[in-house]
Write an enzyme that holds these catalytic residues in place. Structure first.
Site, PDB file in Angstrom:
ATOM      1  N   ALA A  41      -8.068   3.731  12.320  1.00 33.42           N
ATOM      2  CA  ALA A  41      -8.556   5.086  12.046  1.00 33.42           C
ATOM      3  C   ALA A  41      -7.950   5.683  10.789  1.00 33.42           C
ATOM      4  CB  ALA A  41      -8.256   5.998  13.229  1.00 33.42           C
ATOM      5  N   GLY A  46       0.007   5.139  10.555  1.00 26.13           N
ATOM      6  CA  GLY A  46       0.080   3.713  10.234  1.00 26.13           C
ATOM      7  C   GLY A  46      -1.002   3.283   9.261  1.00 26.13           C
ATOM      8  N   CYS A  47      -2.211   3.765   9.484  1.00 26.26           N
ATOM      9  CA  CYS A  47      -3.328   3.388   8.617  1.00 26.26           C
ATOM     10  C   CYS A  47      -3.155   3.982   7.221  1.00 26.26           C
ATOM     11  CB  CYS A  47      -4.654   3.815   9.242  1.00 26.26           C
ATOM     12  SG  CYS A  47      -4.948   2.978  10.825  1.00 26.26           S
ATOM     13  N   THR A  48      -2.564   5.168   7.149  1.00 25.11           N
ATOM     14  CA  THR A  48      -2.281   5.788   5.854  1.00 25.11           C
ATOM     15  C   THR A  48      -1.252   4.954   5.101  1.00 25.11           C
ATOM     16  OG1 THR A  48      -2.826   7.995   6.655  1.00 25.11           O
ATOM     17  CG2 THR A  48      -1.386   7.864   4.719  1.00 25.11           C
ATOM     18  N   ALA A  51      -2.986   1.750   3.853  1.00 24.06           N
ATOM     19  CA  ALA A  51      -3.926   2.013   2.754  1.00 24.06           C
ATOM     20  C   ALA A  51      -3.177   2.362   1.471  1.00 24.06           C
ATOM     21  CB  ALA A  51      -4.884   3.130   3.148  1.00 24.06           C
TER      22      ALA A  51
END
Length: 155
Positions: A41, A46-48, A51
């Site tokens: 998401a 974590g995804c930030t 990325a």
């Protein structure tokens, strides 16, 4: 549970919308190596981190001949917010029906805080110039994955 890809497999073809609503396909990257990473998401810690790590290393990866594509079940509008908020340079694609996530083995059962749930399995697949899977990693960590990927690829 979707099947995990193995080196030598043909990478499943896809065409998905990017953060601006433009269609992006794997075929459009023919002749280049592509790092396709799957994350749960946009706009989550974590995804930030992941990325931002890809964005920070994009010049190094591009210099070694790799394009980077991130795919999540988010809608293009959320991907655009994510890109703007974090100044992301990687191509982010929307897979709201999870068809590409499933085709790549990046959607299914996983453990989350000790419970088995169904969701996006953080994964990275490297596709070679001919559209074949060169590497496939599943259940990767958000933090430190890009550095490990760069080491594993010898970049």
């Amino acid at each position: 549970m979707s099947e995990r890809l193995q080196p030598g497999d043909t990478a499943p073809a896809f065409t998905l919308s990017d953060a601006d609503g433009n269609e992006v396909s794997l075929a459009g990257h023919a002749g280049r190596k592509v790092i396709v990473y799957f994350y749960p998401a946009a706009l989550t810690p974590g995804c930030t981190k992941q990325a931002c790590d890809f964005t920070d290393n994009l010049d190094v990866l591009a210099g070694a001949g790799y394009d980077v594509i991130g795919i999540s079940p988010d809608k293009p509008e959320k991907l655009a917010k994510f890109r703007e908020k974090e100044s992301l340079k990687v191509t982010l694609l929307a897979d709201p029906d999870k068809s590409v996530l499933t085709a790549y083995g990046a959607f299914g059962e996983k453990k989350l805080y000790g419970k088995v749930v169904t969701g996006v399995i953080r994964s990275t697949v490297v596709v070679d110039e001919q559209g074949r899977v060169e590497h496939a990693w599943y259940n990767v960590k958000a933090t430190g994955h890009v550095a490990k990927l760069i080491r594993d690829l010898g970049v």
